[in-house]
Design a protein around this motif. Structure first.
Motif, mmCIF file in Angstrom:
data_model
loop_
_atom_site.group_PDB
_atom_site.id
_atom_site.type_symbol
_atom_site.label_atom_id
_atom_site.label_comp_id
_atom_site.label_asym_id
_atom_site.label_seq_id
_atom_site.Cartn_x
_atom_site.Cartn_y
_atom_site.Cartn_z
ATOM 1 N N ILE A 84 50.234 11.092 45.250
ATOM 2 C CA ILE A 84 50.144 9.760 45.851
ATOM 3 C C ILE A 84 51.385 8.935 45.573
ATOM 4 C CG2 ILE A 84 48.900 7.549 45.751
ATOM 5 C CD1 ILE A 84 47.466 9.723 47.337
ATOM 6 N N TRP A 85 51.856 8.973 44.320
ATOM 7 C CA TRP A 85 53.024 8.170 43.950
ATOM 8 C C TRP A 85 54.310 8.991 43.969
ATOM 9 C CZ3 TRP A 85 52.734 3.176 44.227
ATOM 10 C CH2 TRP A 85 51.488 2.556 44.031
ATOM 11 N N GLY A 86 54.258 10.163 44.593
ATOM 12 C CA GLY A 86 55.431 11.024 44.681
ATOM 13 C C GLY A 86 56.194 10.848 45.979
ATOM 14 N N ILE A 87 56.859 11.909 46.406
ATOM 15 C CA ILE A 87 57.729 11.866 47.594
ATOM 16 C C ILE A 87 56.977 11.473 48.867
ATOM 17 C CG2 ILE A 87 59.280 13.229 49.061
ATOM 18 C CD1 ILE A 87 59.922 14.922 46.590
ATOM 19 N N PRO A 88 55.790 12.058 49.175
ATOM 20 C CA PRO A 88 55.104 11.698 50.427
ATOM 21 C C PRO A 88 54.811 10.205 50.548
ATOM 22 C CG PRO A 88 54.110 13.643 49.452
ATOM 23 C CD PRO A 88 55.046 13.092 48.429
ATOM 24 N N ALA A 89 54.315 9.611 49.455
ATOM 25 C CA ALA A 89 53.973 8.187 49.500
ATOM 26 C C ALA A 89 55.216 7.329 49.698
ATOM 27 C CB ALA A 89 53.259 7.766 48.216
ATOM 28 N N MET A 90 56.288 7.681 48.989
ATOM 29 C CA MET A 90 57.523 6.903 49.124
ATOM 30 C C MET A 90 58.094 6.999 50.535
ATOM 31 S SD MET A 90 59.752 6.845 45.673
ATOM 32 C CE MET A 90 60.085 8.582 45.572
ATOM 33 N N ILE A 91 58.020 8.205 51.104
ATOM 34 C CA ILE A 91 58.511 8.393 52.478
ATOM 35 C C ILE A 91 57.694 7.536 53.441
ATOM 36 C CG2 ILE A 91 58.667 10.049 54.380
ATOM 37 C CD1 ILE A 91 59.429 12.172 52.295
#
Length: 464
Positions: free
Chosen positions: A16-23
């Motif tokens: 959730i707080w990794g690359i997908p969420a940031m993108i």
């Protein structure tokens, strides 16, 4: 059992707080910025003039609503909290000084995201059975999108209810008791053996205070936050600016470390932070966690404002992210980096690092004021999130559930004051991130409405 829950939560949390969420968060922010022709930059002076200019407007709001300034104070009460103090410290130690630069970048896009959220919340709000204005992501999903999207509204509300007890209450109260405990031990006002009893008493007092404020309704919440938020912000700004001015000779080097460290973090962290991605991830994620742009929660408070046009309140969203991240988070970073304290790069750190920046400049006596500021930050967050939770539970089960929810929510403060929260904080953070998914989908799909309302407002506004 607890280890299994912790393991599952860690996997979900990292996603959730990794690359997908940031993108997703950065992508939607960029998309909205292009669609509104970067309104957060074009209309920034107008936004500041029409938000700060209303601070001294003491006119009463209509029944069922609060003044625009009270609305932004309530929203700021939810966003300006321990994340501004502890979150920034953690971003710097793990991501290096360059993390501050990426925090600024996330705020620049976040201004437009929050502007869109607030504008939609006011446009699609409705009156509940008690005659109060209610709005937020669940309402702009329900009233703005077709029926086959309505499951997103229930999902957002469910995650919201699950989040508020941890993120908005228990962890904030835990911060309050930690600050008071530290102060009492430093000045020999209590022994470590008596702290458990003191913490229980503090928890009961906070529970009563939160309960009385929340049960008093939106107008009482607005009056409390209207007083508390400017006070705590002013106290923190005065003390923080003092640190910067007393260490003014270090400021040029600090800004150089921020800008150069954004792309070469190892050069300013003794090699302990060597990844550009680590610096970017920490800066962006802590910025989002602080200003909540993309989570949609702040728009719940803004939807209660007595306002003539949605865009007029949307401008407060721009101001809110600016005040939260560009002003307060930057000041925290300068306190840490200018004061000359030893920064433990590569390891986790929290509010203690920021407090160390104050005490190294002023001396031990300032811990009294930092403790007061921390308590104000955390208490105001508890009130703000209490409103968010009550609106989410109301959307799911109706107005009859608001009062029981507020009673339970208030009592959770006692748990927060007396129990080690560890896993609860991590789970709450996960649900906090999950709230962003239905909200970002809705804001993306309703971006056309944001553009339409923006054009409508600025084309007819004679002041432009």
């Amino acid at each position: 059992m607890l280890k299994t829950i912790e393991a599952v939560n860690n996997v979900v949390n990292n996603f959730i707080w990794g690359i997908p969420a940031m993108i997703c968060i950065i992508g939607v922010g960029l998309f909205l910025s292009f669609r509104t022709k970067f309104i957060q930059i074009r209309k920034f002076p107008y936004s500041i003039k029409n938000t700060l200019g209303r601070i001294f407007d003491k006119s009463e709001a209509a029944d069922g609503s609060i003044t625009p300034f009270q609305a932004v104070c309530t929203a700021l009460a939810g966003t300006v909290g321990t994340g501004n103090i502890a979150g920034v410290a953690g971003a710097i130690t793990i991501g290096g000084p360059g993390a501050v630069f990426w925090m600024w970048m996330s705020a620049l896009l976040g201004m437009c995201t929050k502007y869109s959220e607030v504008t939609l919340a006011v446009h699609f709000r409705e009156k509940n059975s008690q005659g109060d204005w209610v709005g937020g992501p669940m309402y702009y999903i329900k009233n703005g999108l077709s029926k086959h999207w309505h499951w997103l509204a229930f999902l957002f509300s469910l995650f919201g209810v699950l989040t508020v007890f941890g993120t908005g209450n228990a962890t904030q109260v835990n911060t309050i008791v930690a600050a008071i405990d530290s102060l009492m031990l430093n000045f020999n006002l209590a022994s470590s053996e008596s702290l458990s009893t003191i913490n229980l008493v503090i928890g009961i007092i906070i529970a009563i205070g939160v309960g009385l404020i929340l049960i008093g309704g939106i107008r009482r919440i607005g009056k409390v936050t209207e007083t508390l938020v400017p006070f705590m912000a002013l106290l923190y700004l005065i003390l923080g600016l003092g640190v910067v001015l007393l260490n003014i000779q270090h400021v040029p080097a600090v800004f150089r470390s921020i800008f150069e460290g954004a792309f070469h973090p190892a050069a300013f962290s003794g090699g302990m932070v060597g990844s550009l991605f680590t610096s970017m991830k920490k800066g962006v994620s802590r910025g989002i966690f602080s200003n909540e742009a993309g989570l949609g929660t702040g728009s719940i408070a803004h939807a209660t404002a007595d306002i003539t046009h949605p865009v007029k309140q949307g401008l407060f969203g721009i101001f809110e992210v600016f005040a939260d991240t560009i002003v307060i988070c930057t000041l925290t970073a300068l306190i840490i980096l200018c004061s000359g304290i030893n920064i433990p790069y590569g390891s986790a750190a929290g509010a203690e690092l920021t407090i160390q920046g104050f005490t190294s400049t002023y001396g031990g006596w300032v811990s009294i004021f930092t403790a007061i500021a921390l308590c104000c930050f955390a208490f105001s967050t508890t009130i703000g999130w209490g409103l968010y939770g009550s609106r989410c539970i109301e959307f799911l089960f109706g107005t009859k559930t608001i009062r029981p929810f507020m009673i339970v929510y208030s009592l959770v403060a006692i748990i927060g004051a007396t129990v080690d929260l560890g896993l609860l904080w991590s789970i709450a953070e996960t649900f906090n991130g999950l709230m962003s998914i239905p909200n970002l989908i809705a804001v993306f799909l309703l971006s056309g409405t944001v553009v339409k309302l923006t054009k409508e407002y600025f084309n007819k506004d004679s002041d432009l």
